[in-house]
Scaffold this motif. Structure first.
Motif, PDB file in Angstrom:
ATOM      1  N   LEU A  32      44.050  13.155  18.705  1.00 11.02           N
ATOM      2  CA  LEU A  32      45.209  13.399  20.287  1.00 11.02           C
ATOM      3  C   LEU A  32      45.102  13.919  21.452  1.00 11.02           C
ATOM      4  O   LEU A  32      46.109  13.202  22.178  1.00 11.02           O
ATOM      5  CB  LEU A  32      46.374  15.007  19.441  1.00 11.02           C
ATOM      6  N   LEU A  33      43.723  14.488  21.448  1.00 11.35           N
ATOM      7  CA  LEU A  33      43.098  15.085  23.038  1.00 11.35           C
ATOM      8  C   LEU A  33      43.489  13.630  24.030  1.00 11.35           C
ATOM      9  O   LEU A  33      43.566  13.411  24.707  1.00 11.35           O
ATOM     10  CB  LEU A  33      42.141  15.190  22.660  1.00 11.35           C
ATOM     11  N   ASP A  34      42.292  12.699  23.006  1.00 13.00           N
ATOM     12  CA  ASP A  34      42.183  11.453  23.802  1.00 13.00           C
ATOM     13  C   ASP A  34      43.996  10.925  23.887  1.00 13.00           C
ATOM     14  O   ASP A  34      43.639   9.665  24.876  1.00 13.00           O
ATOM     15  CB  ASP A  34      41.718  10.379  22.790  1.00 13.00           C
ATOM     16  N   TYR A  35      44.865  10.902  23.591  1.00 17.73           N
ATOM     17  CA  TYR A  35      45.743   9.921  23.687  1.00 17.73           C
ATOM     18  C   TYR A  35      46.807  10.520  24.236  1.00 17.73           C
ATOM     19  O   TYR A  35      47.130   9.671  25.350  1.00 17.73           O
ATOM     20  CB  TYR A  35      46.829  10.131  22.152  1.00 17.73           C
ATOM     21  N   LEU A  36      46.674  12.417  25.269  1.00 19.68           N
ATOM     22  CA  LEU A  36      47.232  13.092  25.686  1.00 19.68           C
ATOM     23  C   LEU A  36      46.408  12.015  26.697  1.00 19.68           C
ATOM     24  O   LEU A  36      46.784  12.284  27.794  1.00 19.68           O
ATOM     25  CB  LEU A  36      46.915  13.641  25.311  1.00 19.68           C
ATOM     26  N   ARG A  37      44.968  12.125  27.164  1.00 16.41           N
ATOM     27  CA  ARG A  37      44.400  11.583  28.162  1.00 16.41           C
ATOM     28  C   ARG A  37      45.009   9.873  28.172  1.00 16.41           C
ATOM     29  O   ARG A  37      45.553  10.236  29.281  1.00 16.41           O
ATOM     30  CB  ARG A  37      42.883  11.558  27.373  1.00 16.41           C
ATOM     31  N   LYS A  38      45.293   9.445  28.039  1.00 10.99           N
ATOM     32  CA  LYS A  38      45.768   8.150  27.871  1.00 10.99           C
ATOM     33  C   LYS A  38      46.971   7.867  28.523  1.00 10.99           C
ATOM     34  O   LYS A  38      47.641   7.279  29.637  1.00 10.99           O
ATOM     35  CB  LYS A  38      46.134   7.081  26.608  1.00 10.99           C
ATOM     36  N   LEU A  39      47.841   8.768  27.998  1.00  8.44           N
ATOM     37  CA  LEU A  39      49.245   8.533  28.581  1.00  8.44           C
ATOM     38  C   LEU A  39      49.039   9.282  30.128  1.00  8.44           C
ATOM     39  O   LEU A  39      49.720   8.982  31.056  1.00  8.44           O
ATOM     40  CB  LEU A  39      50.383  10.040  27.957  1.00  8.44           C
ATOM     41  N   VAL A  40      48.363  10.394  30.327  1.00  4.27           N
ATOM     42  CA  VAL A  40      47.757  10.274  31.665  1.00  4.27           C
ATOM     43  C   VAL A  40      47.398   9.403  32.573  1.00  4.27           C
ATOM     44  O   VAL A  40      47.427   9.232  33.443  1.00  4.27           O
ATOM     45  CB  VAL A  40      47.371  12.498  31.489  1.00  4.27           C
ATOM     46  N   ALA A  41      45.824   9.115  31.909  1.00  5.65           N
ATOM     47  CA  ALA A  41      45.249   7.911  32.927  1.00  5.65           C
ATOM     48  C   ALA A  41      45.841   6.374  33.024  1.00  5.65           C
ATOM     49  O   ALA A  41      45.906   6.278  34.010  1.00  5.65           O
ATOM     50  CB  ALA A  41      43.696   8.081  31.725  1.00  5.65           C
ATOM     51  N   TYR A  42      46.710   5.852  31.700  1.00 10.07           N
ATOM     52  CA  TYR A  42      47.136   4.660  32.195  1.00 10.07           C
ATOM     53  C   TYR A  42      48.124   4.801  33.135  1.00 10.07           C
ATOM     54  O   TYR A  42      47.462   3.608  34.260  1.00 10.07           O
ATOM     55  CB  TYR A  42      48.070   4.903  31.070  1.00 10.07           C
TER      56      TYR A  42
END
Length: 463
Positions: free
Chosen positions: A246-256
């Motif tokens: 979940l944390l990696d996915y949230l990072r991806k949603l912000v970073a992408y």
């Protein structure tokens, strides 16, 4: 006021500087297409993409396009052939974009600005626009399909719809089934327009579109390993949807989106700032086609933004749509913003010149690039005509093998080690006792390439 001629001169200048990349050493996994094209040519195999003698289960259109260029230049220039095809595809994409914008707006300056905005995207001009990957060719055919589809609906030209169907199927042959995701997205957005809906839902249009979406089944039926190839390509797509933490996915949603915006510098940045400052005013006065382009850009972005795993280069087919929307927003803002866009584009062109003439050559000479050629030359010196194999499919291993193939040409390209072999040499990414004795280990950046030997080919212990 901007002049069309000057904008196209800047476009040509960017393309000319991009040609300096023809002297660069391979980057990343860029060696895949040079190796596979040379192998397909040597073995007279055209429907499947070969690598080290094996079928990698990928589509071969880029290989086909590289063959005449490599024939013209000579097969020792097969990497140059890949980059020439890529650069042509990139520049042609901008021309198609200008054609689309002209048909939508009848504004020649805006058409030229849209093309230049696309070419001057940092990710296009300075990286993916010249690398010998499939993505720019993939993007060219997909965007050509979307552009001709769009104009076909606007001008009620069914022959353009046929061109669109051909183009999207060529896009599929350039890389993967995801071509149809972009195409379906464009159809979905256009269906919200009454005139486009009447055109697209006409029985003849429906038949043509069904032909487009059924083509992969016909292609896989033609291939001797079609079922396996279709499954492999689908698995690669589904792997991007595999869950992550979940944390990696949230990072991806912000970073992408930030990564995408960085790649679309500078004109997309100007458009984003204008939308932040004057959104209501700009969008209220924008023509219908600009709204359509904005919705297309958003819906093409969403699958890659929301997918757990994705990269910016997968969005290359949507880059021209982003450029169309960004240039249109800047155009709406008036002459002062058009002049700012020109100055920022000049800045990126200057950055491109610095990168291509100084920074990138220095990086390749001192860290990663020239050492691939040096390693290949040393391997040839050590192996001295003995059988040579490789099972190293890392980027470094592939780049070394590409140089081995062109240095040894017209000998057969390096293959996987056969089940039984007694004398010779083999390259691997790590020490592998099953391949024989280690002769030498090469450190290439952060990677190793290990040369092994067997039997009478091995040098004596004292050598």
């Amino acid at each position: 006021m901007l002049e069309t001629r000057k904008l196209w001169m800047l476009y040509v200048l960017g393309g000319l500087v991009m040609l300096l990349s023809l002297t660069f050493h391979p980057v990343g996994e860029e060696a895949i297409y040079p190796i596979s094209t040379l192998e397909m040519w040597q073995q007279n195999v055209w429907l499947i993409q070969l690598l080290y003698g094996g079928n990698v289960l990928h589509n071969p259109l880029l290989n086909w396009l590289m063959v005449p260029v490599a024939q013209l230049l000579g097969w020792t220039k097969v990497l140059v052939a890949a980059r020439i095809v890529t650069i042509i595809a990139t520049l042609a994409t901008g021309v198609v974009l200008a054609w689309l914008v002209w048909h939508l707006s009848r504004e020649r300056v805006l058409a030229a600005l849209s093309a230049l905005s696309f070419l001057s995207f940092f990710d296009v001009l300075c990286y993916h626009g010249w690398l010998g990957y499939a993505d720019p060719t993939f993007g060219f055919f997909i965007f050509s399909a979307v552009a001709t589809l769009w104009v076909a609906t606007q001008e009620n030209r069914r022959w353009l719809l046929l061109v669109s169907v051909i183009a999207i199927n060529l896009g599929f042959l350039a890389k993967a089934q995801t071509a149809y995701v972009f195409y379906a997205t464009a159809i979905f957005v256009l269906l919200f327009r009454r005139d486009a809906r009447a055109f697209l839902l006409h029985p003849l249009s429906v038949v043509l579109l069904l032909m487009a979406f059924s083509f992969p089944f016909a292609w896989y039926g033609l291939l001797p390993s079609g079922h396996a190839q279709g499954g492999r390509m689908a698995d690669e797509i589904l792997a991007k949807l595999a869950g992550i933490g979940l944390l990696d996915y949230l990072r991806k949603l912000v970073a992408y989106p930030l990564e995408v915006l960085l790649g679309l510098f500078p004109v997309a940045w100007l458009a984003a700032w204008l939308l932040f400052r004057q959104r209501t005013q700009l969008l209220r006065s924008a023509p219908a086609w600009l709204h359509t382009g904005g919705w297309m850009a958003l819906f093409m972005l969403l699958p890659y933004w929301l997918a757990p795993q994705s990269g910016i280069r997968y969005l290359i087919p949507a880059y021209p749509i982003f450029a169309l929307f960004a240039a249109g927003i800047v155009w709406q803002a008036g002459p002062d913003w058009l002049e700012r866009s020109r100055r920022w584009i000049l800045f990126v062109l200057g950055l491109q010149a610095l990168l291509f003439t100084v920074l990138f050559p220095y990086y390749q000479d001192h860290y990663r690039g020239k050492n691939y050629l040096d390693t290949a030359q040393d391997v040839l010196l050590l192996t001295q005509g003995h059988a040579l194999y490789s099972n190293d499919s890392t980027a470094s291993g592939l780049n070394v093998v590409m140089y081995l193939d062109v240095l040894r040409y017209p000998q057969q390209a390096v293959q996987f080690p056969p089940a039984q072999w007694t004398d010779g040499y083999a390259l691997a990414r790590t020490t592998d006792a099953t391949l024989g004795r280690v002769v030498k280990t090469y450190r290439l950046g952060a990677d190793d390439v290990v040369l092994h030997c067997r039997g009478g080919a091995c040098p004596s212990k004292s050598d």
